[in-house]
Scaffold this motif. Structure first.
Motif, mmCIF file in Angstrom:
data_model
loop_
_atom_site.group_PDB
_atom_site.id
_atom_site.type_symbol
_atom_site.label_atom_id
_atom_site.label_comp_id
_atom_site.label_asym_id
_atom_site.label_seq_id
_atom_site.Cartn_x
_atom_site.Cartn_y
_atom_site.Cartn_z
ATOM 1 N N ASP A 43 -66.472 28.827 -67.491
ATOM 2 C CA ASP A 43 -65.127 29.031 -67.595
ATOM 3 C C ASP A 43 -64.522 27.788 -68.717
ATOM 4 O O ASP A 43 -63.594 27.942 -69.288
ATOM 5 N N ILE A 44 -65.178 26.556 -68.399
ATOM 6 C CA ILE A 44 -64.861 25.569 -69.415
ATOM 7 C C ILE A 44 -65.115 26.099 -70.823
ATOM 8 O O ILE A 44 -64.329 25.956 -71.848
ATOM 9 N N ALA A 45 -66.221 26.838 -71.055
ATOM 10 C CA ALA A 45 -66.609 27.371 -72.419
ATOM 11 C C ALA A 45 -65.615 28.182 -72.837
ATOM 12 O O ALA A 45 -65.025 28.375 -74.161
ATOM 13 N N LYS A 46 -65.071 29.148 -71.974
ATOM 14 C CA LYS A 46 -63.731 30.122 -72.438
ATOM 15 C C LYS A 46 -62.540 29.196 -72.841
ATOM 16 O O LYS A 46 -61.906 29.788 -73.738
ATOM 17 N N HIS A 47 -62.347 28.354 -71.984
ATOM 18 C CA HIS A 47 -61.070 27.445 -72.259
ATOM 19 C C HIS A 47 -61.204 26.735 -73.619
ATOM 20 O O HIS A 47 -60.337 26.725 -74.382
ATOM 21 N N LEU A 48 -62.465 26.241 -74.079
ATOM 22 C CA LEU A 48 -62.841 25.629 -75.179
ATOM 23 C C LEU A 48 -62.596 26.698 -76.252
ATOM 24 O O LEU A 48 -61.806 26.287 -77.272
ATOM 25 N N MET A 49 -63.218 27.683 -76.382
ATOM 26 C CA MET A 49 -63.165 28.905 -77.167
ATOM 27 C C MET A 49 -61.897 29.242 -77.600
ATOM 28 O O MET A 49 -61.575 29.460 -78.802
ATOM 29 N N ALA A 50 -60.877 29.492 -76.475
ATOM 30 C CA ALA A 50 -59.789 30.023 -76.673
ATOM 31 C C ALA A 50 -58.835 28.909 -77.517
ATOM 32 O O ALA A 50 -57.954 29.490 -78.181
ATOM 33 N N ASN A 51 -59.226 27.802 -77.434
ATOM 34 C CA ASN A 51 -58.277 26.831 -78.530
ATOM 35 C C ASN A 51 -59.294 26.210 -79.689
ATOM 36 O O ASN A 51 -58.866 25.055 -80.450
ATOM 37 N N TYR A 52 -60.581 26.487 -80.043
ATOM 38 C CA TYR A 52 -61.431 25.984 -80.949
ATOM 39 C C TYR A 52 -61.999 27.130 -81.908
ATOM 40 O O TYR A 52 -63.167 27.697 -81.434
ATOM 41 N N PRO A 53 -61.343 27.808 -82.649
ATOM 42 C CA PRO A 53 -61.696 29.129 -83.619
ATOM 43 C C PRO A 53 -63.119 29.042 -83.848
ATOM 44 O O PRO A 53 -63.496 30.118 -84.109
ATOM 45 N N LYS A 54 -63.686 27.729 -84.370
ATOM 46 C CA LYS A 54 -65.114 27.843 -84.751
ATOM 47 C C LYS A 54 -66.032 28.555 -84.022
ATOM 48 O O LYS A 54 -67.143 28.868 -84.443
ATOM 49 N N LYS A 55 -65.877 28.343 -82.709
ATOM 50 C CA LYS A 55 -66.821 28.970 -81.789
ATOM 51 C C LYS A 55 -66.396 30.017 -81.141
ATOM 52 O O LYS A 55 -65.458 30.281 -80.427
ATOM 53 N N THR A 56 -67.183 30.919 -81.368
ATOM 54 C CA THR A 56 -66.981 32.348 -80.828
ATOM 55 C C THR A 56 -67.880 33.204 -79.850
ATOM 56 O O THR A 56 -67.665 34.089 -79.416
ATOM 57 N N GLU A 57 -68.930 32.566 -79.509
ATOM 58 C CA GLU A 57 -70.127 33.027 -78.973
ATOM 59 C C GLU A 57 -70.767 32.018 -77.992
ATOM 60 O O GLU A 57 -71.236 30.956 -78.517
ATOM 61 N N ILE A 58 -70.963 32.408 -76.899
ATOM 62 C CA ILE A 58 -71.677 31.363 -75.897
ATOM 63 C C ILE A 58 -73.119 31.740 -75.842
ATOM 64 O O ILE A 58 -73.610 32.845 -75.800
ATOM 65 N N VAL A 59 -73.742 30.731 -75.964
ATOM 66 C CA VAL A 59 -75.454 30.835 -75.834
ATOM 67 C C VAL A 59 -75.796 30.079 -74.519
ATOM 68 O O VAL A 59 -75.403 28.770 -74.530
ATOM 69 N N THR A 60 -76.503 30.564 -73.851
ATOM 70 C CA THR A 60 -76.789 29.666 -72.535
ATOM 71 C C THR A 60 -78.346 29.572 -72.386
ATOM 72 O O THR A 60 -78.970 28.938 -71.526
ATOM 73 N N GLU A 61 -79.223 30.105 -73.261
ATOM 74 C CA GLU A 61 -80.453 30.070 -73.104
ATOM 75 C C GLU A 61 -81.029 28.844 -74.220
ATOM 76 O O GLU A 61 -80.042 28.339 -74.977
ATOM 77 N N SER A 62 -82.495 28.486 -74.354
ATOM 78 C CA SER A 62 -82.860 27.431 -75.166
ATOM 79 C C SER A 62 -82.761 28.241 -76.590
ATOM 80 O O SER A 62 -82.894 29.026 -76.839
ATOM 81 N N PHE A 63 -82.461 27.485 -77.662
ATOM 82 C CA PHE A 63 -82.616 27.660 -78.980
ATOM 83 C C PHE A 63 -84.086 27.748 -79.480
ATOM 84 O O PHE A 63 -84.578 26.638 -79.118
ATOM 85 N N HIS A 64 -84.413 28.420 -80.331
ATOM 86 C CA HIS A 64 -85.799 28.410 -80.906
ATOM 87 C C HIS A 64 -85.635 28.445 -82.474
ATOM 88 O O HIS A 64 -86.721 28.707 -83.099
ATOM 89 N N GLU A 65 -84.488 28.355 -82.858
ATOM 90 C CA GLU A 65 -84.067 28.147 -84.258
ATOM 91 C C GLU A 65 -82.700 27.339 -84.375
ATOM 92 O O GLU A 65 -82.037 27.134 -83.357
ATOM 93 N N ARG A 66 -82.364 26.857 -85.617
ATOM 94 C CA ARG A 66 -80.965 26.266 -85.663
ATOM 95 C C ARG A 66 -80.037 27.160 -85.123
ATOM 96 O O ARG A 66 -79.759 28.230 -85.635
ATOM 97 N N PRO A 67 -79.117 26.619 -84.239
ATOM 98 C CA PRO A 67 -77.821 27.224 -83.841
ATOM 99 C C PRO A 67 -77.023 27.681 -85.011
ATOM 100 O O PRO A 67 -76.725 26.755 -86.142
#
Length: 259
Positions: free
Chosen positions: A161-185
């Protein structure tokens, strides 16, 4: 108000204490397992749950049971026509079905991923912070949460829910990732990371980071009491909304609607 509590585990016990502290009367506690519940019902006998609540003379219901029982409880309780607060999570994909049932039965209910007053304040703060920070390209953002090692899901519903609130007001972020990164995000990816440890009731942090500094916004729960208090306050507001006409029957409300 006369309140029935459906689900009398740890949260149910806390809700009973909170309700009584706020001057309400708990007229029924209903559970298939809890030895000290007023009304013991067979597992899966949702008609018995509704009957116990109806016969108690309750004026409102707080449901805090288990994901395996929540849909059965909700479907049995809505036709009673009483204001219903649903604290159990894990049924987001069934919300349209419940909205239809509420409309058919002229019922009224409220649900939330987190009933803590503090967490709902946090949502408002994040909305405003994200608007401000998004004006500066040098900042990146992420979300981190930590909970006790008995919590079965990850990430928490509150973190999402926090992530959704953030993205609704932060246009640069459009996709939630919950797993570990294995390359540059990618710049558009918002990382929501989790940790499970000991007995931590719940900590959620939003990070805004640049080369020059880091801004952190954190909500740290000290106990589950805040969730119980929020559930009781939500039932109070539902009942008051029905009485004064500010809330319309036949609908499923979120805590944000009442805040």
């Amino acid at each position: 108000m006369k309140i029935a509590i459906v689900g009398f585990g740890k949260m149910g016990h806390m809700i009973k204490s909170s309700a009584e502290n706020f001057g309400h009367e708990v007229v029924a506690t209903v559970d298939p397992v809890a030895k000290d519940a007023d009304c013991k019902v067979e597992q899966g006998d949702y008609e018995a749950v509704a009957k116990a609540v109806k016969e108690s003379g309750a004026e409102g219901i707080i449901e805090f049971s288990h994901p395996s029982a929540v849909m059965g409880n909700i479907k049995a309780l809505i036709p009673l026509g009483l204001p219903l607060v649903i604290g159990t999570t894990g049924w987001n994909d069934k919300k349209d079905e419940i909205r239809n049932l509420l409309a058919q039965c002229n019922g009224i209910a409220m649900t939330s991923a987190n009933f803590s007053i503090g967490v709902n304040l946090l949502y408002k703060i994040i909305d405003e912070a994200a608007k401000l920070v998004s004006a500066f390209d040098e900042y990146d953002a992420s979300v981190f949460e930590i909970h006790h090692n008995q919590k079965a899901d990850s990430p928490s519903g509150t973190a999402l829910d926090i992530a959704k609130h953030l993205m609704a007001n932060y246009p640069k972020k459009t996709e939630i990732v919950t797993e570990s990164f294995h390359e540059r995000p990618k710049a558009k990816e918002l990382h929501v990371a989790s940790m499970r440890l000991g007995s931590v009731p719940g900590t959620h942090t939003v990070f805004f980071d640049s080369n020059a500094d880091t801004i952190e916004i954190t909500h740290r729960a000290r106990s589950r009491e805040g969730f119980a208090n929020g559930a009781v306050h939500s039932l109070e507001r539902l009942a008051e909304g029905i009485k004064n006409g500010s809330l319309q029957r036949g609908k499923l409300f979120e805590m944000s609607d009442l805040f």
